[in-house]
Design an enzyme around this catalytic site. Structure first.
Site, PDB file in Angstrom:
ATOM      1  N   SER A  47      25.509  72.418 -33.555  1.00 58.67           N
ATOM      2  CA  SER A  47      24.859  71.747 -32.431  1.00 58.67           C
ATOM      3  C   SER A  47      25.652  71.964 -31.148  1.00 58.67           C
ATOM      4  O   SER A  47      26.774  72.462 -31.166  1.00 58.67           O
ATOM      5  CB  SER A  47      24.770  70.250 -32.720  1.00 58.67           C
ATOM      6  OG  SER A  47      26.059  69.676 -32.568  1.00 58.67           O
ATOM      7  N   LYS A  48      25.035  71.543 -30.076  1.00 58.94           N
ATOM      8  CA  LYS A  48      25.669  71.623 -28.757  1.00 58.94           C
ATOM      9  C   LYS A  48      27.027  70.902 -28.773  1.00 58.94           C
ATOM     10  O   LYS A  48      27.990  71.357 -28.178  1.00 58.94           O
ATOM     11  CB  LYS A  48      24.717  70.953 -27.763  1.00 58.94           C
ATOM     12  CG  LYS A  48      25.084  71.053 -26.330  1.00 58.94           C
ATOM     13  CD  LYS A  48      23.939  70.562 -25.481  1.00 58.94           C
ATOM     14  CE  LYS A  48      23.990  69.051 -25.319  1.00 58.94           C
ATOM     15  NZ  LYS A  48      22.873  68.526 -24.504  1.00 58.94           N
TER      16      LYS A  48
END
Ligand code: GLU
Length: 514
Positions: free
Chosen positions: A265-266
């Protein structure tokens, strides 16, 4: 493949394009090219609430940086234009209404309060699936429970409604995914998803299926996170009478965090300080609304070809030992049927390794150009022009992981060292070293020949031999004086690049300061 292959990359502009999205685009691109098919870019921007300014431009720029050319797109147009769903709003409604007319979908007039009450009831009953489905639809306000007249009156007076698909109560939905194999879901696990919203706009599901059909998409290659939606999509093809035109599905394994635990994920990018976006992006945190710039692979000094090669291996392998593949070789070798089911770990160290390999094998001229572009991008100040930058790049390319390393590890090409490496000073800077530097300073100032690596090599080595000095003493002292360091690329090359005046000045400096 006898069929005229048409594939699409269909991102939603809801933020920066994630590197996993680039892998999806790459696999589509490779598949299209190896089948002499068409690669299409379609922007899925029906959800205006999630629209993020600049995200669409970012998608275009990212694909352009990687050279993943599309034949049909919002920018290029094409036979099925427009390729931006927000510009196709008129297209979808009739299909939703067609389904209602055929009894395969229905109008639902439920207010937000009614929907909330349904959710609360289901929650209280501990129903593990909170949904509007075959059981609950008969308790709600819709065209299945209201009389025909009532429905007509409501529509005529302008009551808000959505159109929901009526999931048939057949046993299961099955299809053969090109990667996941036979997959199935029981119809009771699907809910009566909204197809057309109150504002008359389609939801993702309707727009996606209608556009794939109208754009004659033959293969849907996308991330595994869309597999749960695929059951509904398969059903929609059936309900719309398009079963024979249904594309083949290929759901790609997920990308996992470098630790292998959970989806990349980010936040991993932020926490680990690694890029997960192709280009830099001004990111707004959903919770805190704070904005921060996230570096992309480009800004971190990756070559786009290296990133593509790295991404190609996240889910696929050629079944041989070969790891380095140019894009043309990937077009040849890539095989969708060799894509694995198991999720792929995003191993950033491996990405670095690929970049190293690519930098090493990039030709000097091209590397010089890239270095010049990088210098410009960073606002790095130097008078050096392309020929010199090319020389520097050639000297450094075996020792770097990123292009920017040239400006960091090879800073001495551009400016005199301000400090001298402690360890090397202690080990190498003794009487012998010092006196060699003193003498070579005189030799070099008297030298009037060509200031070029081979000639300088002859001069300096000639001096060492003649005076029976130890090479292992003399050269490190000279390197320390010129670069401040104990190691680096060919010293004669460095001397040539920095030039006579600068060389003499650096030699004088070390003699006065240490
Ligand atoms: N718009 C979807 C996304 O944002 C596309 C899913 C698909 O390829 O069907 O990823």
């Amino acid at each position: 493949m006898s069929q005229n292959v048409r594939v699409r990359f269909a991102p939603s502009p809801t933020g920066a394009l994630h590197i996993g999205g680039v892998r999806t685009a790459l696999y589509n691109y490779l598949f299209a090219r190896q089948n002499k098919g068409t690669f299409i870019l379609r922007i899925e921007d029906t959800d205006q609430n999630r629209y993020v300014e600049g995200a669409e431009k970012y998608i275009f720029e990212s694909l352009a940086w990687f050279g993943l050319d599309t034949a049909e797109s919002p920018l290029k147009g094409g036979p099925h234009a427009p390729y931006r769903q927000s510009e196709r709003q008129g297209v979808y409604q009739k299909y939703a209404h067609q389904l209602v007319d055929e009894g395969k979908a229905y109008y639902a007039f439920d207010t937000k309060e009614e929907i909330d009450a349904l959710k609360a009831r289901l929650e209280a009953a501990k129903a593990n699936q909170i949904s509007y489905n075959a059981v609950t639809r008969m308790q709600m306000t819709n065209s299945l429970t209201l009389s025909k007249e009532e429905v007509k009156t409501r529509i005529e007076r302008g009551d808000a409604y959505v159109i929901r698909v009526k999931i048939p109560s057949k046993d299961e939905i099955r299809f053969q995914d090109m990667i996941m194999g036979w997959v199935k879901a029981h119809a009771s696990t699907l809910d009566d998803k909204v197809l057309l919203k109150e504002d008359g706009l389609p939801t993702y599901h309707l727009a996606n299926v209608v556009d794939d059909y109208l754009m004659k998409i033959t293969h849907v290659i996308r991330g595994k996170e869309w597999l749960p939606s695929a059951y509904l999509h398969v059903l929609l093809y059936e309900l719309l009478g398009w079963k024979d035109a249904m594309p083949q599905f290929a759901h790609l394994p997920l990308l996992l965090k470098p630790s292998g635990k959970g989806k990349l994920s980010k936040r991993d990018g932020i926490a680990l300080g690694i890029p997960i976006f192709p280009l830099s992006w001004e990111d707004t945190d959903d919770k805190t609304q704070t904005v921060q710039t996230m570096q992309g692979f480009r800004e971190d000094g990756f070559l786009p070809e290296a990133v593509l090669n790295f991404l190609a291996f996240l889910g696929w392998n050629p079944g041989t030992e070969q790891e380095i593949f140019s894009i043309e070789e990937l077009v040849e070798a890539f095989d969708l049927s060799r894509v694995v089911k198991s999720d792929a770990v995003f191993d950033f160290e491996k990405a670095k390794w690929f970049n190293q390999q690519y930098l090493k094998s990039t030709d000097d001229q091209k590397l010089g150009n890239l270095l010049q572009a990088e210098i410009k991008r960073q606002g790095f100040v130097t008078d050096f022009e392309l020929p010199k930058l090319t020389q520097i790049a050639a000297l450094m390319k075996e020792r770097i992981t990123f292009l920017n390393d040239i400006l960091k590890d090879g800073l001495y090409f551009f400016e005199a060292p301000q400090v001298y490496d402690d360890k090397t000073l202690k080990k190498r800077w003794d009487e012998e070293g010092r006196s060699f530097v003193e003498n070579i300073l005189t030799e070099l100032s008297d030298y009037s020949g060509e200031w070029q690596a081979e000639a300088l090599h002859e001069l300096i080595h000639g001096y060492i031999d003649k005076n029976e000095l130890k090479m292992g003493k003399a050269m490190p002292a000279l390197r320390l004086a010129l670069t401040g360091l104990g190691g680096g690329p060919d010293l004669m090359g460095i001397i040539e690049v920095i030039g006579k005046a600068e060389t003499l000045q650096r030699l004088k400096r070390i003699l006065t300061v240490v």
